[in-house]
Design a protein around this motif. Structure first.
Motif, mmCIF file in Angstrom:
data_model
loop_
_atom_site.group_PDB
_atom_site.id
_atom_site.type_symbol
_atom_site.label_atom_id
_atom_site.label_comp_id
_atom_site.label_asym_id
_atom_site.label_seq_id
_atom_site.Cartn_x
_atom_site.Cartn_y
_atom_site.Cartn_z
ATOM 1 N N GLU A 1 0.808 -1.213 0.000
ATOM 2 C CA GLU A 1 0.000 0.000 0.000
ATOM 3 C C GLU A 1 0.844 1.266 0.000
ATOM 4 O O GLU A 1 0.324 2.362 -0.192
ATOM 5 N N SER A 2 2.142 1.135 0.213
ATOM 6 C CA SER A 2 3.023 2.301 0.200
ATOM 7 C C SER A 2 4.463 1.833 0.043
ATOM 8 O O SER A 2 4.781 0.669 0.297
ATOM 9 N N LYS A 3 5.325 2.765 -0.352
ATOM 10 C CA LYS A 3 6.751 2.443 -0.443
ATOM 11 C C LYS A 3 7.312 2.122 0.928
ATOM 12 O O LYS A 3 8.171 1.252 1.068
ATOM 13 N N GLN A 4 6.803 2.814 1.957
ATOM 14 C CA GLN A 4 7.301 2.561 3.305
ATOM 15 C C GLN A 4 6.959 1.148 3.765
ATOM 16 O O GLN A 4 7.777 0.470 4.395
ATOM 17 N N GLU A 5 5.766 0.687 3.431
ATOM 18 C CA GLU A 5 5.386 -0.683 3.779
ATOM 19 C C GLU A 5 6.302 -1.685 3.076
ATOM 20 O O GLU A 5 6.705 -2.697 3.663
ATOM 21 N N PHE A 6 6.645 -1.405 1.839
ATOM 22 C CA PHE A 6 7.541 -2.267 1.071
ATOM 23 C C PHE A 6 8.929 -2.298 1.725
ATOM 24 O O PHE A 6 9.523 -3.360 1.927
ATOM 25 N N VAL A 7 9.446 -1.129 2.083
ATOM 26 C CA VAL A 7 10.751 -1.049 2.741
ATOM 27 C C VAL A 7 10.739 -1.830 4.050
ATOM 28 O O VAL A 7 11.684 -2.577 4.362
#
Length: 233
Positions: free
Chosen positions: A16-22
Motif C-alpha cells: 500500500e506504500s513504499k514505506q510498507e515495502f521497505v
C-alpha cells in the motif's frame, strides 16, 4: 500488506506504500528478486519469465497492475521502480553493500559518483556496464561471488535483466532488483515524466509522446485493459 494476489497467473505483492515495502524488506530480509510488474509483463506468456516472477517478489509498477488489483478489491499503490531503488539505498546504505550493473560505462560511473555524494559512506563493492557477452557475464558472476554484495541492482531492460538476475541468484544469495533505464534517468541522460503526468497515472502517455516508437509496447496496455474489462485476467 494483504496476502499475495494473482493476476493472469502472476503473483503480485500489493504493497500500500513504499514505506510498507521497505519495512517488509527489513523485517523479512528476502534474498529474492524484486520485479516491477506492468501491463506488458502481466499478459506475456513466456513460461520461464512467469516462473521467475512467481518465485520472487513482483510488485505493481504500472497503472495496469494497480487497476487489476483494485478490481480484485485490493488497495495497492503504484511503486515506481525508477524511484524505489533509491528508497532501498536510503534505508540500508549504512549497513548493506551494493553492486551495480547496467547502462553505458559513462552512465554507471556517473550513477556511482552521484550515489557516493548523496549517501556518504555507501559501500559499492563492484559495478559493470550493461554491454557484455556470455564470457563477460561469467566474469561478472565471479566478481559478485568475490565481493558478496547484499544488494544487486541490474539495469538491463526487461525481460533480459530478470533472466540474468535469476542466474546470478543461483550463484550468490542477495536481494536483486531490475531497474530498466533507471541509471540513465538518475544521471539525467533520460528525462522522466513531469510530476503531473506521474501523479495522474499518465507517465506511459508522456513516454509515448517523447518516444513514438514505443507505440508497439503500448499495444500491450490496450490489450490488458480490454481483457481486464472483460474479466479475463
Amino acid at each position: 500488506m494483504t496476502e499475495v494476489k494473482v493476476v493472469n497467473g502472476f503473483n503480485i505483492y500489493p504493497f500500500e506504500s513504499k514505506q510498507e515495502f521497505v519495512e517488509y524488506l527489513r523485517e523479512e530480509d528476502p534474498r529474492k528478486i524484486l520485479i516491477a510488474l506492468n501491463a506488458e509483463k502481466l499478459i506475456k506468456t513466456e513460461g520461464d519469465l512467469k516462473t521467475i516472477i512467481n518465485e520472487n517478489i513482483g510488485f505493481p509498477d504500472g497503472v495496469g497492475a494497480v487497476l487489476a488489483l483494485k478490481k480484485k478489491g485490493v488497495k495497492a499503490q503504484k511503486i515506481a521502480g525508477a524511484e524505489f531503488w533509491l528508497n532501498i539505498i536510503e534505508e540500508f546504505y549504512k549497513e548493506k553493500s551494493f553492486y551495480l550493473i547496467g547502462a553505458e560505462l559513462e552512465v554507471i560511473e556517473g550513477t556511482i559518483e552521484k550515489l557516493r555524494r548523496k549517501f556518504k559512506g555507501i559501500r559499492i563493492v563492484g559495478y559493470h556496464d550493461g554491454f557484455f557477452e556470455e564470457e563477460g557475464f561469467e566474469r561478472i558472476l565471479s566478481d559478485i561471488e568475490r565481493a558478496k554484495p547484499d544488494v544487486v541492482f541490474v539495469a538491463m531492460g526487461s525481460p533480459k535483466q530478470e533472466f540474468l538476475m535469476n542466474r546470478m541468484k543461483a550463484r550468490h544469495s542477495a536481494l536483486y532488483m531490475g531497474l530498466g533505464g533507471s541509471f540513465d534517468v538518475y544521471t539525467g541522460k533520460l528525462q522522466r515524466a513531469p510530476q503531473f503526468w506521474i501523479d495522474n497515472n499518465m507517465e506511459w502517455a508522456y513516454r509515448l509522446i517523447k518516444q513514438p516508437k514505443r507505440i508497439v509496447r503500448q499495444v500491450f496496455l490496450v490489450k490488458f485493459l480490454y481483457l481486464l474489462a472483460r474479466g479475463k485476467l
